[in-house]
Write a protein that holds these residues in place. Structure first.
Motif, PDB file in Angstrom:
ATOM      1  N   ASP A 103       1.347  -0.642 -17.400  1.00 50.27           N
ATOM      2  CA  ASP A 103       1.397   0.778 -17.044  1.00 50.27           C
ATOM      3  C   ASP A 103       0.594   1.071 -15.779  1.00 50.27           C
ATOM      4  O   ASP A 103      -0.054   2.109 -15.654  1.00 50.27           O
ATOM      5  CB  ASP A 103       0.912   1.644 -18.213  1.00 50.27           C
ATOM      6  CG  ASP A 103       1.464   3.061 -18.132  1.00 50.27           C
ATOM      7  OD1 ASP A 103       2.469   3.272 -17.433  1.00 50.27           O
ATOM      8  OD2 ASP A 103       0.856   3.958 -18.754  1.00 50.27           O
ATOM      9  N   ILE A 104       0.634   0.135 -14.834  1.00 50.52           N
ATOM     10  CA  ILE A 104      -0.086   0.262 -13.568  1.00 50.52           C
ATOM     11  C   ILE A 104       0.918   0.659 -12.484  1.00 50.52           C
ATOM     12  O   ILE A 104       2.033   0.157 -12.445  1.00 50.52           O
ATOM     13  CB  ILE A 104      -0.751  -1.076 -13.182  1.00 50.52           C
ATOM     14  CG1 ILE A 104      -1.832  -1.446 -14.194  1.00 50.52           C
ATOM     15  CG2 ILE A 104      -1.334  -1.012 -11.783  1.00 50.52           C
ATOM     16  CD1 ILE A 104      -2.421  -2.822 -13.979  1.00 50.52           C
ATOM     17  N   THR A 105       0.499   1.553 -11.612  1.00 53.84           N
ATOM     18  CA  THR A 105       1.304   1.945 -10.463  1.00 53.84           C
ATOM     19  C   THR A 105       0.718   1.289  -9.222  1.00 53.84           C
ATOM     20  O   THR A 105      -0.482   1.408  -8.963  1.00 53.84           O
ATOM     21  CB  THR A 105       1.268   3.482 -10.284  1.00 53.84           C
ATOM     22  OG1 THR A 105       1.704   4.090 -11.480  1.00 53.84           O
ATOM     23  CG2 THR A 105       2.149   3.910  -9.134  1.00 53.84           C
ATOM     24  N   PHE A 106       1.549   0.613  -8.466  1.00 52.11           N
ATOM     25  CA  PHE A 106       1.121  -0.008  -7.213  1.00 52.11           C
ATOM     26  C   PHE A 106       1.225   1.075  -6.143  1.00 52.11           C
ATOM     27  O   PHE A 106       2.310   1.453  -5.732  1.00 52.11           O
ATOM     28  CB  PHE A 106       2.041  -1.185  -6.885  1.00 52.11           C
ATOM     29  CG  PHE A 106       1.417  -2.279  -6.059  1.00 52.11           C
ATOM     30  CD1 PHE A 106       0.542  -2.004  -5.030  1.00 52.11           C
ATOM     31  CD2 PHE A 106       1.736  -3.597  -6.307  1.00 52.11           C
ATOM     32  CE1 PHE A 106      -0.015  -3.017  -4.258  1.00 52.11           C
ATOM     33  CE2 PHE A 106       1.188  -4.625  -5.547  1.00 52.11           C
ATOM     34  CZ  PHE A 106       0.305  -4.330  -4.517  1.00 52.11           C
ATOM     35  N   ILE A 107       0.092   1.593  -5.693  1.00 48.69           N
ATOM     36  CA  ILE A 107       0.062   2.727  -4.771  1.00 48.69           C
ATOM     37  C   ILE A 107       0.236   2.279  -3.327  1.00 48.69           C
ATOM     38  O   ILE A 107       1.002   2.877  -2.574  1.00 48.69           O
ATOM     39  CB  ILE A 107      -1.253   3.516  -4.939  1.00 48.69           C
ATOM     40  CG1 ILE A 107      -1.327   4.094  -6.358  1.00 48.69           C
ATOM     41  CG2 ILE A 107      -1.366   4.614  -3.887  1.00 48.69           C
ATOM     42  CD1 ILE A 107      -2.676   4.691  -6.715  1.00 48.69           C
ATOM     43  N   SER A 108      -0.508   1.246  -2.928  1.00 49.68           N
ATOM     44  CA  SER A 108      -0.379   0.774  -1.549  1.00 49.68           C
ATOM     45  C   SER A 108      -0.715  -0.707  -1.458  1.00 49.68           C
ATOM     46  O   SER A 108      -1.426  -1.249  -2.301  1.00 49.68           O
ATOM     47  CB  SER A 108      -1.270   1.575  -0.593  1.00 49.68           C
ATOM     48  OG  SER A 108      -2.632   1.329  -0.858  1.00 49.68           O
ATOM     49  N   CYS A 109      -0.180  -1.325  -0.405  1.00 45.15           N
ATOM     50  CA  CYS A 109      -0.354  -2.762  -0.203  1.00 45.15           C
ATOM     51  C   CYS A 109      -0.466  -3.023   1.299  1.00 45.15           C
ATOM     52  O   CYS A 109       0.459  -2.717   2.050  1.00 45.15           O
ATOM     53  CB  CYS A 109       0.854  -3.496  -0.781  1.00 45.15           C
ATOM     54  SG  CYS A 109       0.835  -5.279  -0.554  1.00 45.15           S
ATOM     55  N   GLU A 110      -1.600  -3.565   1.703  1.00 43.59           N
ATOM     56  CA  GLU A 110      -1.808  -3.945   3.091  1.00 43.59           C
ATOM     57  C   GLU A 110      -2.077  -5.441   3.131  1.00 43.59           C
ATOM     58  O   GLU A 110      -2.957  -5.931   2.418  1.00 43.59           O
ATOM     59  CB  GLU A 110      -3.010  -3.192   3.672  1.00 43.59           C
ATOM     60  CG  GLU A 110      -2.848  -1.697   3.664  1.00 43.59           C
ATOM     61  CD  GLU A 110      -4.150  -0.970   3.977  1.00 43.59           C
ATOM     62  OE1 GLU A 110      -5.075  -1.597   4.553  1.00 43.59           O
ATOM     63  OE2 GLU A 110      -4.236   0.215   3.633  1.00 43.59           O
ATOM     64  N   LEU A 111      -1.309  -6.162   3.939  1.00 41.85           N
ATOM     65  CA  LEU A 111      -1.451  -7.612   4.054  1.00 41.85           C
ATOM     66  C   LEU A 111      -1.520  -8.010   5.522  1.00 41.85           C
ATOM     67  O   LEU A 111      -0.671  -7.604   6.316  1.00 41.85           O
ATOM     68  CB  LEU A 111      -0.247  -8.330   3.433  1.00 41.85           C
ATOM     69  CG  LEU A 111       0.130  -8.035   1.991  1.00 41.85           C
ATOM     70  CD1 LEU A 111       1.429  -8.760   1.645  1.00 41.85           C
ATOM     71  CD2 LEU A 111      -0.971  -8.470   1.065  1.00 41.85           C
ATOM     72  N   ASP A 112      -2.519  -8.789   5.870  1.00 42.19           N
ATOM     73  CA  ASP A 112      -2.597  -9.429   7.182  1.00 42.19           C
ATOM     74  C   ASP A 112      -2.654 -10.925   6.897  1.00 42.19           C
ATOM     75  O   ASP A 112      -3.729 -11.520   6.808  1.00 42.19           O
ATOM     76  CB  ASP A 112      -3.841  -8.950   7.932  1.00 42.19           C
ATOM     77  CG  ASP A 112      -3.962  -9.575   9.313  1.00 42.19           C
ATOM     78  OD1 ASP A 112      -2.962 -10.132   9.816  1.00 42.19           O
ATOM     79  OD2 ASP A 112      -5.068  -9.516   9.887  1.00 42.19           O
ATOM     80  N   VAL A 113      -1.477 -11.506   6.681  1.00 38.45           N
ATOM     81  CA  VAL A 113      -1.372 -12.872   6.180  1.00 38.45           C
ATOM     82  C   VAL A 113      -1.540 -13.866   7.320  1.00 38.45           C
ATOM     83  O   VAL A 113      -0.581 -14.304   7.947  1.00 38.45           O
ATOM     84  CB  VAL A 113      -0.030 -13.092   5.438  1.00 38.45           C
ATOM     85  CG1 VAL A 113       0.003 -14.479   4.808  1.00 38.45           C
ATOM     86  CG2 VAL A 113       0.184 -12.028   4.374  1.00 38.45           C
ATOM     87  N   CYS A 114      -2.815 -14.176   7.591  1.00 42.12           N
ATOM     88  CA  CYS A 114      -3.188 -15.194   8.565  1.00 42.12           C
ATOM     89  C   CYS A 114      -4.587 -15.661   8.184  1.00 42.12           C
ATOM     90  O   CYS A 114      -5.302 -14.943   7.474  1.00 42.12           O
ATOM     91  CB  CYS A 114      -3.155 -14.639   9.985  1.00 42.12           C
ATOM     92  SG  CYS A 114      -4.377 -13.353  10.296  1.00 42.12           S
ATOM     93  N   PRO A 115      -4.988 -16.855   8.584  1.00 39.74           N
ATOM     94  CA  PRO A 115      -6.346 -17.297   8.246  1.00 39.74           C
ATOM     95  C   PRO A 115      -7.383 -16.277   8.735  1.00 39.74           C
ATOM     96  O   PRO A 115      -7.368 -15.868   9.895  1.00 39.74           O
ATOM     97  CB  PRO A 115      -6.476 -18.636   8.983  1.00 39.74           C
ATOM     98  CG  PRO A 115      -5.055 -19.130   9.102  1.00 39.74           C
ATOM     99  CD  PRO A 115      -4.244 -17.869   9.330  1.00 39.74           C
ATOM    100  N   GLY A 116      -8.218 -15.820   7.822  1.00 44.96           N
ATOM    101  CA  GLY A 116      -9.206 -14.793   8.129  1.00 44.96           C
ATOM    102  C   GLY A 116      -8.681 -13.378   7.959  1.00 44.96           C
ATOM    103  O   GLY A 116      -9.459 -12.425   7.984  1.00 44.96           O
ATOM    104  N   GLY A 117      -7.368 -13.227   7.807  1.00 45.16           N
ATOM    105  CA  GLY A 117      -6.771 -11.907   7.592  1.00 45.16           C
ATOM    106  C   GLY A 117      -7.138 -11.378   6.215  1.00 45.16           C
ATOM    107  O   GLY A 117      -7.555 -12.128   5.335  1.00 45.16           O
TER     108      GLY A 117
END
Length: 170
Positions: free
Chosen positions: A57-71
């Motif tokens: 019953d969880i709502t995923f509100i936002s997702c930010e990804l910087d998919v790089c080493p150190g991101g």
């Protein structure tokens, strides 16, 4: 590598194995190429569609990804039992598309380091996710809280979206 991949008719089952006092290992196979499974883990709009187990019953509100080493990444969730959203944050340590991701879980002092490995053979992908906790007590607490219990449901949700994700990937 000697690992025998399941046949196409093999049931899709997520296994969970406590490998040591500090390691929890999840495995599952998907009828999809590794690039597609990797994309589902590294594209915010796709990840938000399968990451939260529906039964939680969880709502995923936002997702930010910087998919790089150190991101970094930042997931924000809502739950009916809480007035405030919950944020999960960390950074990527290793990024090797489409076969490997390693990231930290920094929302708590005792967060795990997670390693995702995708091995493809004949169009099927075998996923291994290893969570390495800083201590036995941290892993015991994660299991007791139920936070490690959703992967089977999450992977079922991902599996159900693969045809749509494949169509989007072209």
């Amino acid at each position: 590598m000697g690992r025998k991949m399941p046949t196409e008719s093999a049931p899709k089952v997520t296994t969970t194995d406590r490998r040591s006092d500090r390691e929890l290992v999840f495995t599952r196979s998907f009828d999809a190429p590794a690039r597609l499974i990797y994309k589902a883990w590294t594209t915010p709009d796709l990840l938000m569609r399968w990451w939260t187990p529906a039964s939680f019953d969880i709502t995923f509100i936002s997702c930010e990804l910087d998919v790089c080493p150190g991101g970094t990444y930042r997931f924000v969730f809502g739950h009916p039992s809480s007035d405030q959203p919950m944020a999960f944050v960390g950074r990527y340590l290793e990024v090797e598309p489409p076969h490997r991701l390693v990231w930290t879980n920094e929302e708590a002092e005792d967060g795990a380091i997670s390693t995702l490995t995708l091995t493809e053979e004949n169009g099927r992908t075998h996923l291994v996710l290893v969570d390495l906790y800083p201590s036995k007590e941290a892993l015991d607490a994660a299991i007791a809280s139920g936070s490690t219990a959703g992967f089977d449901e999450q992977f079922i949700q991902l599996d159900g979206l693969i045809p749509e994700f494949a169509a989007l990937a072209g």
